[in-house]
Design an enzyme around this catalytic site. Structure first.
Site, short mmCIF file in Angstrom:
data_model
loop_
_atom_site.label_atom_id
_atom_site.label_comp_id
_atom_site.label_asym_id
_atom_site.label_seq_id
_atom_site.Cartn_x
_atom_site.Cartn_y
_atom_site.Cartn_z
N HIS A 86 38.85 31.65 37.95
CA HIS A 86 37.92 32.03 39.01
C HIS A 86 36.68 32.76 38.52
CE1 HIS A 86 36.57 33.09 42.99
NE2 HIS A 86 36.73 34.38 42.78
N HIS A 119 42.06 33.53 40.14
CA HIS A 119 42.26 33.89 41.54
C HIS A 119 43.67 33.49 41.94
CE1 HIS A 119 41.75 34.33 45.83
NE2 HIS A 119 40.60 34.92 45.62
N ARG A 123 43.98 41.41 41.30
CA ARG A 123 44.20 39.97 41.16
C ARG A 123 45.05 39.60 39.95
NH1 ARG A 123 38.12 37.81 42.77
NH2 ARG A 123 38.36 38.08 45.02
N GLU A 180 39.82 44.43 50.64
CA GLU A 180 40.40 43.46 49.72
C GLU A 180 41.17 44.17 48.63
OE1 GLU A 180 37.06 39.93 50.38
OE2 GLU A 180 37.23 40.89 48.42
N ARG A 237 37.91 42.21 37.07
CA ARG A 237 36.93 42.42 38.14
C ARG A 237 37.62 42.73 39.45
NH1 ARG A 237 34.59 39.28 42.32
NH2 ARG A 237 35.98 37.55 41.80
#
Length: 537
Positions: free
Chosen positions: A350, A243, A289, A121, A385
């Site tokens: 998110h 997100h 992100r 990811e 994060r």
């Protein structure tokens, strides 16, 4: 009639963090796990991607640590990152031992040293995300819940909304220990009293403070607000992760499209099919992100469009259906066949990277009170994060807090009797429309003024608006019987104020906090730590 409960450990929150802690405590302890809704209505259940961990023999702790530090925008606490990553493999092994059905990899090479499928990811330099197809959260939650249901010492209580923590200071007793909590039973409408030797906040984040979110309805920052009112410090609440890819459809509500889609080759495009991420970052769709969300936000505003598109249709249909069955079926419900066409997406709130300040055992500033999972601020996430580190944090800190509680057991007795909730001065409300209006206004101005891109003027407007709301909410709370909506609105307003205050203190742009008035990043990174007035006197 209100009830009185006594437990050794009271866990507020039924997600990954709370259940992990409960299952790592001895069978001899009386444990209560409470949830404001049904037990499964937690962020864990809806997590699609997986858990980041060093599992393959070709991966290293140093690589995972380095990736996390880069994604965190220079604000991660390296000791917390290392503490978490070094315990990642044992945490995953515990989940496997408990029976979590992670997806296996029959084609794994002999040298990998691991039999489960790993995906990659955004922000990760290696494939290190263990998953259960694309519904990892549900697989983990269902397994842990089943294990908890088999334990006679764990009492699982749904439809319970925590209102406030009970402390020695609030009761006028000497000391500042946390003794329990007042909890609304939604079935009876009564406020029950819970006393415990140890209280654990595992209430999740505060993404519901924004108009658009990928989170379930209950993520209202309850733990953060309760801890702040009880005298705990909070940290880095200006860093709220959006997100990049949530489904954009008039009938879809809070459906996140897992980052693993981009990990397996999905691309982001404009309505005309043009890719745009290569213009923003050399990592393209696998950039962290915050970068992807800002790029989407920029393109939407530049072109005046409602959404962009996520396209994986160039992959074989069988591959898509086998790797992303949940996404495939859910999109099909809305008339979108992801094997043949792109998916309309928008960013949505998110994850809350900041929270209640804790140490490596999950201990807060108050003796007897712990905070674990998204509600806490460990220093792991920094200013952004990294994907799939959040579930890992739940397991590592849940297990760490359980060990610390076991060590403290001989030193802590059951608190003396606690006073019951006093509802003698309040009446039933006949103006609940005020709650609905304030709820909507709060979430809208947070989205407009404290969202993906900020300015000082926007933050000042938000500060003014939230103070006006506070006055109305306090008056309502003081005069009428509590309800879930009122409790959550009160907590959301408190957390919104803390987010605004934190954002105003940061005079730079760093990762998730981007302000047009201070677009550059300062050479030295500092955490934003807020101290409650009562604790600072």
């Amino acid at each position: 009639m209100s009830q009185y409960y006594s437990h050794d450990v009271l866990i507020i929150g039924s997600g990954a963090a709370g259940l992990t802690l409960a299952l790592n405590l001895p069978d001899s302890l009386r444990i209560a796990v409470i949830s404001k809704d049904k037990l499964s209505n937690c962020s864990t259940f809806w997590a699609q991607g997986g858990v980041a961990a060093v599992l393959d023999n070709t991966d290293t702790v140093e690589s995972h640590v380095a990736d996390t530090l880069v994604a965190g925008g220079g604000l991660c606490r390296e000791d917390a990152v290392r503490f978490t990553v070094e315990r990642s493999r044992e945490a995953i092994q515990w989940l496997i031992d408990e029976g979590v059905p992670f997806t296996r990899d029959d084609s794994a090479s002999e040298g990998s040293g691991f039999e489960f499928h790993l995906t990659r990811e955004g922000g990760h330099s290696r494939r290190r995300i263990i998953h259960a197809a694309d519904s990892t959260g549900a697989a983990i939650f269902n397994t842990l819940l089943a294990c908890a249901q088999k334990r006679n010492n764990i009492e699982l209580l749904a439809q319970r909304v925590a209102i406030d923590l009970i402390t020695e200071q609030k009761l006028g007793r000497s000391g500042d220990r946390c003794l329990g909590a007042y909890v609304l039973d939604r079935c009876t409408g009564e406020v029950d009293t819970f006393r415990a030797r140890f209280i654990v906040l595992a209430t999740g984040g505060a993404a519901k403070v924004y108009l658009y979110t990928s989170n379930p309805d209950g993520t209202c920052g309850d733990g953060i607000a309760m801890a702040w009112r009880a005298g705990c410090r909070v940290g880095n609440l200006e860093f709220n992760q959006f997100h990049p890819t949530c489904l954009y459809h008039p009938q879809a509500k809070s459906f996140l499209l897992t980052e693993a889609l981009r990990g397996e080759g999905a691309i982001l495009t404009l309505p005309n099919g043009e890719r745009f991420m290569p213009r923003f970052d050399e990592r393209e769709e696998l950039a962290p992100r915050d970068i992807v969300a800002r790029a989407i936000d920029y393109e939407m505003k530049r072109l005046g469009i409602d959404c962009v598109y996520l396209d994986i249709s160039h992959k074989p249909a069988d591959f898509i259906r086998s790797h992303f069955p949940t996404v495939y079926e859910r999109c099909l419900e809305y008339g979108i066949d992801i094997t043949k066409e792109p998916i309309p997406v928008v960013p949505a709130a998110h994850y809350t990277c900041g929270g209640i300040v804790v140490d490596k055992a999950g201990r807060t500033d108050l003796p007897g009170l712990y905070a674990i999972g998204e509600t806490s601020f460990t220093g792991l996430h920094g200013a952004n994060r990294m994907a799939s580190n959040s579930l890992l944090e739940c397991f590592v800190y849940g297990r760490s807090a359980a060990r610390d509680i076991v060590e403290q057991l001989p030193l802590v007795a059951m608190p003396d009797d606690l006073p019951s909730w006093d509802a003698s001065q309040v009446t039933n409300s006949d103006e609940d429309v005020i709650i609905a209006h304030n709820w909507d206004e709060l979430r809208r101005f947070m989205w407009d003024y404290v969202g993906i891109v900020r300015t000082t003027k926007r933050l000042m407007r938000a500060k003014h608006r939230v103070r006006l709301l506070f006055a109305e909410i306090d008056e309502f709370y003081s005069n009428y019987k509590v309800s879930r909506d009122l409790i959550e609105l009160r907590n959301l307003a408190q957390v919104a104020e803390l987010m605004i205050q934190s954002a105003m203190q940061r005079k730079e742009s760093r990762a998730l906090h981007y302000t047009l008035d201070h677009p550059r990043q300062l050479p030295v990174a500092f955490d934003t730590i807020l101290v409650p007035p009562s604790a600072d006197d």
